[in-house]
Design a protein around this motif. Structure first.
Motif, mmCIF file in Angstrom:
data_model
loop_
_atom_site.group_PDB
_atom_site.id
_atom_site.type_symbol
_atom_site.label_atom_id
_atom_site.label_comp_id
_atom_site.label_asym_id
_atom_site.label_seq_id
_atom_site.Cartn_x
_atom_site.Cartn_y
_atom_site.Cartn_z
ATOM 1 N N GLU A 108 -69.737 -47.229 -9.267
ATOM 2 C CA GLU A 108 -68.527 -46.409 -8.580
ATOM 3 C C GLU A 108 -67.245 -46.784 -9.093
ATOM 4 O OE1 GLU A 108 -66.633 -44.641 -4.520
ATOM 5 O OE2 GLU A 108 -68.847 -45.265 -4.647
ATOM 6 N N VAL A 109 -67.120 -48.297 -8.868
ATOM 7 C CA VAL A 109 -65.535 -48.590 -9.278
ATOM 8 C C VAL A 109 -65.545 -48.768 -10.935
ATOM 9 C CG1 VAL A 109 -64.335 -50.707 -9.137
ATOM 10 C CG2 VAL A 109 -65.622 -50.057 -7.417
ATOM 11 N N VAL A 110 -66.445 -48.959 -11.808
ATOM 12 C CA VAL A 110 -66.301 -48.961 -13.300
ATOM 13 C C VAL A 110 -66.105 -47.318 -13.703
ATOM 14 C CG1 VAL A 110 -67.437 -49.616 -15.327
ATOM 15 C CG2 VAL A 110 -67.563 -51.250 -13.512
ATOM 16 N N GLY A 111 -66.842 -46.606 -12.898
ATOM 17 C CA GLY A 111 -66.655 -45.305 -13.459
ATOM 18 C C GLY A 111 -65.239 -44.544 -13.386
ATOM 19 N N MET A 170 -73.482 -49.364 -17.847
ATOM 20 C CA MET A 170 -72.758 -48.279 -16.882
ATOM 21 C C MET A 170 -71.641 -47.766 -17.745
ATOM 22 S SD MET A 170 -71.242 -51.038 -14.383
ATOM 23 C CE MET A 170 -72.639 -52.061 -14.406
ATOM 24 N N LEU A 171 -71.352 -46.545 -17.357
ATOM 25 C CA LEU A 171 -70.366 -45.627 -17.998
ATOM 26 C C LEU A 171 -68.965 -46.032 -17.423
ATOM 27 C CD1 LEU A 171 -70.430 -43.695 -20.129
ATOM 28 C CD2 LEU A 171 -70.386 -41.999 -18.206
ATOM 29 N N THR A 172 -67.847 -46.032 -18.157
ATOM 30 C CA THR A 172 -66.463 -46.325 -17.896
ATOM 31 C C THR A 172 -65.549 -44.882 -17.531
ATOM 32 O OG1 THR A 172 -65.477 -46.717 -19.916
ATOM 33 C CG2 THR A 172 -66.456 -48.416 -19.004
ATOM 34 N N GLY A 173 -64.629 -45.240 -16.964
ATOM 35 C CA GLY A 173 -63.750 -43.987 -16.682
ATOM 36 C C GLY A 173 -63.388 -43.244 -18.098
ATOM 37 N N ASP A 174 -63.272 -43.748 -19.256
ATOM 38 C CA ASP A 174 -62.894 -43.173 -20.431
ATOM 39 C C ASP A 174 -64.118 -42.840 -21.297
ATOM 40 O OD1 ASP A 174 -63.495 -45.588 -20.782
ATOM 41 O OD2 ASP A 174 -61.722 -46.156 -21.963
ATOM 42 N N GLN A 175 -65.300 -42.807 -20.811
ATOM 43 C CA GLN A 175 -66.498 -42.264 -21.288
ATOM 44 C C GLN A 175 -66.992 -43.364 -22.156
ATOM 45 O OE1 GLN A 175 -68.003 -39.458 -20.015
ATOM 46 N NE2 GLN A 175 -66.274 -39.535 -18.616
ATOM 47 N N GLU A 222 -59.352 -51.895 -19.853
ATOM 48 C CA GLU A 222 -58.643 -52.560 -18.537
ATOM 49 C C GLU A 222 -59.891 -53.275 -18.084
ATOM 50 O OE1 GLU A 222 -56.979 -51.130 -14.340
ATOM 51 O OE2 GLU A 222 -57.297 -49.816 -15.722
ATOM 52 N N ALA A 223 -60.953 -52.811 -17.975
ATOM 53 C CA ALA A 223 -62.094 -53.578 -17.500
ATOM 54 C C ALA A 223 -62.511 -54.815 -18.236
ATOM 55 C CB ALA A 223 -63.717 -52.651 -17.596
ATOM 56 N N LEU A 224 -62.389 -54.537 -19.437
ATOM 57 C CA LEU A 224 -62.519 -55.862 -20.133
ATOM 58 C C LEU A 224 -61.480 -56.915 -20.190
ATOM 59 C CD1 LEU A 224 -63.800 -54.115 -23.439
ATOM 60 C CD2 LEU A 224 -65.324 -55.606 -21.975
#
Length: 377
Positions: free
Chosen positions: A198-201, A153-158, A207-209
């Motif tokens: 949606e949340v990870v995006g 999936m794709l994160t907020g910083d692409q 931060e997710a890691l």
């Protein structure tokens, strides 16, 4: 009539001529030229059947009552089969002609028996688990199989991230669970994928890691529960737990190098901050100590000067009162102050022989002091 025919029998009989026709019972009527037996009497047949029933149920006309009693007994037994028990941890879902009409709790209950009614009792306390992003074989990590179409999936910083997670859920409303959604597990899996994407995006990769994992899990659980409540699924999502959060396998080595470089940077920054936090308070403490010492020295000098001035004023006032006495006293005090630490030699100037007698008073004083100290010991 269709069964009358010349020179032959009809479909229910054989033989016969023009003088007599065949009847539906297959035999010729008596009294005719052709001869034969009479047809059976329907009333006689009914009477014989009644006689047989009377023999089966003694008492004459009580046969009908017996049939009614047997029917009532069968109905009563059938109605008694409608009692059912719902065990603790279960809910009873009652169906009337296949339609959900109610839900019952644990205990002994009653509902119309089959085929009119039916009761389903699913377990509502068992925690179920759905794996998303991987499939486990029950043999540990070595037996897992990655499913990239679910985990990438794709994160907020692409950036692309690979997340494997499990969804733990249980039944909240058994009736809604059974009849409002067709395939609960597939629904939960697809809804959880939508929620976590949606949340990870909205979350950065780093931060997710690291520090944002717990926040991503909680936000995903809340959003997934909202989606399922909108479906009226009767499902409660207890937890969403991430099993693995990594970059894609193709770039994980480069990503690890970047992470190590960041860790070195953070370590150096922390060491610098620690040195700064050590040296700055120490310098501030030294500066404050020097300031306090300077203030103390200033106060001491001022007080000494004030004391000397007060003493001088006192001596001056005494001098004004008695000048001669004051002069002599000052002269003697000055001589005492000057000669207290010097070696003193006494000469006799009255000796007319011109020989200067010498009395080594300092040595005598030392001997006297030595003897005094020895005697005290």
């Amino acid at each position: 009539m269709p069964w009358n025919s010349q020179g032959g029998g009809g479909p229910w009989g054989n033989g016969g001529g023009n003088n007599g026709g065949q009847n539906p019972w297959g035999k010729r009527p008596s009294g005719g030229n052709g001869g034969g037996s009479t047809p059976p009497d329907l009333d006689e047949m009914i009477r014989k059947g009644q006689d047989r029933l009377k023999k089966m149920f003694p008492g004459g006309g009580g046969g009908a009552k017996g049939i009614v009693l047997i029917g009532l007994a069968i109905i009563g037994i059938w109605l008694l089969t409608g009692f059912y028990r719902v065990q603790p941890g279960e809910q009873g879902v009652t169906l009337l002609f296949g339609k959900w009409v109610g839900t019952t709790g644990p205990g002994l209950n009653y509902f119309l028996p089959a085929p009119i009614g039916e009761v389903i009792t699913p377990n509502v306390e068992r925690t179920n688990q759905i794996e998303v992003g991987y499939r486990g074989s029950g043999m540990g990590n070595s037996g897992t199989r990655d499913v990239p179409e679910e985990s990438l999936m794709l994160t907020g910083d692409q950036n692309i991230i690979d997340i494997d997670y499990v969804v733990q859920w249980r039944i909240r409303d058994a009736g809604a669970y059974l009849f409002n959604i067709r395939d609960p597990e597939t629904t939960i899996k697809l809804a959880s994928e939508s929620a976590i994407r949606e949340v990870v995006g909205k979350t950065d990769l780093e931060e997710a890691l690291t520090v944002g994992r717990v926040q991503v899990e909680e936000q995903t659980r809340t959003l997934l529960q909202s989606i399922l409540d909108g479906y009226q699924s009767g499902i409660f999502v207890s937890e969403v737990k991430m099993q693995k959060v990594d970059p894609p396998r193709e770039v994980i080595d480069a990503f690890n190098d970047v992470q190590r470089a960041r860790q070195d940077r953070d370590r150096s920054r922390n060491e610098a901050l620690a040195y700064r936090n050590d040296i700055i308070p120490r310098a501030k403490g030294d500066a404050e100590r020097m300031i306090l010492e300077a203030r103390a020295y200033k106060d001491q000098v001022v007080k000494d000067a004030q004391g000397e001035a007060s003493r001088f004023d006192s001596v001056y006032n005494s001098y004004l009162t008695a000048k001669d006495v004051t002069k002599r006293r000052l002269y003697l005090e000055t001589l005492q102050q000057v000669l207290k630490d010097s070696n003193k030699i006494i000469l006799d100037q009255k000796d007319g022989n011109g020989v200067v007698p010498y009395l080594p008073l300092p040595e005598i004083q030392k001997q006297s002091a030595t003897q005094s100290s020895g005697g005290n010991n």
